[in-house]
Motif scaffolding. Structure first.
Motif, short mmCIF file in Angstrom:
data_model
loop_
_atom_site.label_atom_id
_atom_site.label_comp_id
_atom_site.label_asym_id
_atom_site.label_seq_id
_atom_site.Cartn_x
_atom_site.Cartn_y
_atom_site.Cartn_z
N GLU A 432 -77.45 55.21 14.83
CA GLU A 432 -77.71 53.75 13.11
C GLU A 432 -76.06 52.64 13.46
O GLU A 432 -75.51 53.49 14.23
N ALA A 433 -76.88 52.07 13.04
CA ALA A 433 -76.20 51.11 13.33
C ALA A 433 -76.21 50.51 11.56
O ALA A 433 -76.80 50.32 11.11
N VAL A 434 -75.20 49.50 11.52
CA VAL A 434 -74.77 48.21 10.25
C VAL A 434 -73.66 47.20 10.21
O VAL A 434 -73.02 47.62 11.65
N TYR A 435 -74.54 46.30 9.59
CA TYR A 435 -73.90 45.05 10.31
C TYR A 435 -72.81 44.56 8.74
O TYR A 435 -73.31 44.06 7.78
N LEU A 436 -71.70 43.87 9.34
CA LEU A 436 -70.77 43.62 8.29
C LEU A 436 -70.60 41.91 7.88
O LEU A 436 -70.57 42.03 9.37
N PRO A 437 -71.81 41.03 7.96
CA PRO A 437 -70.79 39.72 7.45
C PRO A 437 -69.41 39.39 7.19
O PRO A 437 -68.82 39.95 6.43
N ILE A 438 -69.41 37.96 8.32
CA ILE A 438 -67.98 37.34 7.82
C ILE A 438 -67.78 37.45 5.79
O ILE A 438 -69.08 36.75 5.22
N GLY A 439 -66.69 37.49 5.41
CA GLY A 439 -66.44 37.87 4.15
C GLY A 439 -67.18 38.94 3.18
O GLY A 439 -67.38 39.12 2.15
N ALA A 440 -67.72 39.25 3.65
CA ALA A 440 -68.11 40.87 3.29
C ALA A 440 -67.60 41.79 2.83
O ALA A 440 -66.30 42.66 3.85
N MET A 441 -67.15 42.43 1.55
CA MET A 441 -66.44 43.06 1.02
C MET A 441 -67.33 44.45 2.04
O MET A 441 -68.24 44.54 1.36
N HIS A 442 -66.25 45.59 2.84
CA HIS A 442 -66.68 46.88 3.23
C HIS A 442 -65.51 47.66 3.01
O HIS A 442 -64.35 47.28 2.91
N ARG A 443 -66.00 49.26 3.44
CA ARG A 443 -65.09 50.19 3.50
C ARG A 443 -65.90 51.28 4.70
O ARG A 443 -67.33 51.38 4.13
N LEU A 444 -65.07 52.13 5.02
CA LEU A 444 -65.80 53.74 5.71
C LEU A 444 -65.18 54.63 5.22
O LEU A 444 -63.99 54.62 4.90
N THR A 445 -66.06 55.36 5.48
CA THR A 445 -65.86 56.91 4.46
C THR A 445 -66.30 57.57 5.40
O THR A 445 -67.94 57.59 5.92
N ASN A 446 -65.46 59.08 5.66
CA ASN A 446 -66.11 60.07 6.52
C ASN A 446 -66.25 61.68 5.66
O ASN A 446 -65.93 61.96 5.07
N PRO A 447 -67.46 61.53 5.32
CA PRO A 447 -67.53 62.21 3.78
C PRO A 447 -68.12 63.84 4.55
O PRO A 447 -68.44 64.67 3.61
N GLY A 448 -68.02 63.84 5.90
CA GLY A 448 -68.45 64.81 6.18
C GLY A 448 -67.74 65.62 7.43
O GLY A 448 -66.60 65.97 6.38
N LYS A 449 -68.18 67.18 7.74
CA LYS A 449 -67.19 67.53 8.13
C LYS A 449 -66.62 68.23 9.42
O LYS A 449 -65.56 68.67 9.83
N ILE A 450 -67.25 67.59 9.77
CA ILE A 450 -66.53 66.92 11.69
C ILE A 450 -66.29 65.47 11.95
O ILE A 450 -65.90 64.60 10.61
N PRO A 451 -65.63 65.61 12.30
CA PRO A 451 -64.64 63.73 12.72
C PRO A 451 -66.35 63.02 13.48
O PRO A 451 -66.98 62.94 13.70
N LEU A 452 -65.31 61.82 12.76
CA LEU A 452 -66.78 61.02 12.50
C LEU A 452 -66.03 59.42 13.43
O LEU A 452 -64.81 58.93 13.87
N GLU A 453 -67.23 59.28 15.03
CA GLU A 453 -66.75 58.67 15.57
C GLU A 453 -67.93 56.87 15.71
O GLU A 453 -69.32 57.36 16.09
N LEU A 454 -67.29 56.45 15.75
CA LEU A 454 -68.32 54.64 15.97
C LEU A 454 -67.82 53.94 16.74
O LEU A 454 -67.10 53.33 17.17
#
Length: 477
Positions: A432-454
């Motif tokens: 799955e994907a997500v789009y972050l426009p210019i100027g958008a406030m954003h943050r990425l977190t890994n809530p899981g038990k395994i490494p998150l790769e993107l």
């Protein structure tokens, strides 16, 4: 304080160096002590920490490192299961200031604590012999000497300082006074020193805290005053002790050898013969690695024909091949290749200086850059775009941020991402994907038990790392 506590050695690991002589594997962004140059399963910093595992001999260690390396230190210590006090130097002021901080830190526990100063990037081939030598030298330290471990030379090395051994210390079995420290000699001088019984200066020191503080007060009072103020003004930042930057900057930049050891009348030495190397150059790395029948030390995917006495180091999936060359060093990484005569591998440091002067980012930065939450690695870059691979450790969280010049697309390839986008928080799963426009406030977190790769695709007029406006960051950056 119990008798056993009084006999405990308080170890300090200094790991603030950059190791530019081992470029391109070692760089400012990941110095040699944190890389797996010698052991494919461990770093020299981790090996150093493991040597301190006997709690009947060693107290909880302290580690002095840079702020940029603090999370690397914490992670690699966690991998060894060893806990330590991690003290952050605001800038490099050479070993005298580091030793002064370490001594003051130990003296707060016990003014007569026996302190052991160690380098993070040395290779020692016999841990029991090292521990036995440290315990024996600690006897001289408790008697008021500033002891060093003197290595019995195996070759007339010109890259090490030497120690002329003096008379036996009164009542000491195997400990001696230092007659004189000798600067790095030429080959003829090294041969002469070895014939006269001189030892290599390992840079390992053992001393009582009160003794070293008295010697610093006598021979380097400005260093002692600056570092005492830096420690007094230190703040706790997460699990780290962050020294006061303004105070620390006032410490003169010099080595402990110049500041104290060459001036004190208390210098002692314990001759030792265990296998030791500071692996300061690629030819020294070749010397400690296992070699095949042709004398080649090979790491990674490597094939050779008619090649002898060489070090071939290939990182990642790259296949590195060498034909018809003897006594060379070939190091292939994801973004740089070094080919050098083994005999002149010490000049790699000069090469790094040239690369910096010409603005090559590879001089200091790896393609894979480590962060407290994990790492990112550039895959491709061009006009108005950049593609990165990102890994976030379980529980890791990037800063709440925005960009003025680029939009970003995140595609999750492993694990689950918790994405903050302005006022919304959504879960993004694999494929799955997500789009972050210019100027958008954003943050990425890994809530899981395994490494998150993107995979991150940046598109915009500017994709530099300095186009990040951090609003909130759990790591205090």
């Amino acid at each position: 304080m119990s008798r056993d506590a009084g006999l405990t050695i308080h170890p300090v690991i200094l790991c603030g160096g950059s190791g530019t002589r081992l470029w391109p594997a070692s760089r400012e962004s990941m110095p040699k002590q944190f890389t797996r140059l010698v052991d494919p399963n461990s770093t020299t910093f981790q090996d150093t920490a493991r040597r301190l595992g006997d709690s009947s001999v060693f107290a909880r260690p302290a580690v002095l490192t840079s702020s940029d390396a603090r999370f690397i230190v914490a992670e690699q210590l966690a991998q060894t299961g060893i806990q330590a006090d991690i003290i952050l130097e605001p800038e490099r002021r050479d070993s005298a200031a580091a030793v002064a901080v370490a001594t003051l830190h130990a003296a707060r526990r016990d003014p007569q604590a026996v302190v052991l100063i160690m380098a993070a990037d040395h290779v020692i081939g016999d841990t029991p012999a090292f521990v036995a030598a440290a315990m024996a030298a600690a006897g001289g330290a408790r008697a008021g000497q500033i002891m060093t471990l003197g290595i019995t030379p195996t070759t007339p090395a010109t890259g090490y300082g030497y120690i002329r051994v003096g008379a036996s210390l009164d009542g000491a079995d195997g400990n001696h006074r230092v007659e004189r420290f000798v600067e790095k000699p030429d080959r003829a001088g090294a041969e002469r020193l070895i014939a006269e019984g001189a030892l290599w200066n390992s840079g390992y020191f053992l001393f009582r805290a009160d003794v070293m503080l008295a010697e610093l007060e006598t021979h380097a009072p400005e260093i002692l005053a600056a570092t005492r103020a830096a420690l007094d003004g230190a703040v706790i930042d997460l699990d780290f002790v962050r020294l006061d930057a303004d105070a620390f900057a006032k410490a003169p930049k010099t080595s402990i050898d110049y500041a104290v050891m060459e001036r004190t009348e208390r210098a002692g030495v314990r001759p030792v013969a265990f296998p030791w190397s500071d692996v300061g150059t690629w030819d020294a790395v070749w010397d400690v690695l296992p070699r095949d029948a042709d004398g080649n030390a090979l790491r990674g995917r490597v094939e050779t024909i008619d090649t002898r006495g060489s070090l071939i180091h290939s990182e990642g999936d790259h296949l590195t091949t060498v034909v018809g060359l003897d006594d060379v060093v070939v190091v292939a990484t994801a973004d740089a290749v070094l080919v050098a005569s083994k005999a002149r591998s010490g000049q790699v440091k000069d090469l790094v200086g040239v690369l910096r002067a010409k603005g090559h980012p590879e001089a200091d930065a790896h393609r894979r850059m480590y962060r407290p939450w994990g790492w990112y690695q550039r895959i491709d870059i061009g006009e108005r775009f950049q593609v990165k691979r990102i890994m976030v450790t379980p529980g890791g969280r990037l800063s709440l941020q925005k960009h003025f010049h680029r939009a970003e697309h995140w595609v999750v390839v492993k694990g689950t991402a918790e994405v903050t986008l302005n006022d919304a928080v959504v879960l993004v799963h694999e494929n799955e994907a997500v789009y972050l426009p210019i100027g958008a406030m954003h943050r990425l977190t890994n809530p899981g038990k395994i490494p998150l790769e993107l995979i991150e695709v940046q598109v915009g007029s500017y994709t530099g790392e300095d186009d990040i406006i951090r609003v909130e960051d759990i790591y205090g950056r």
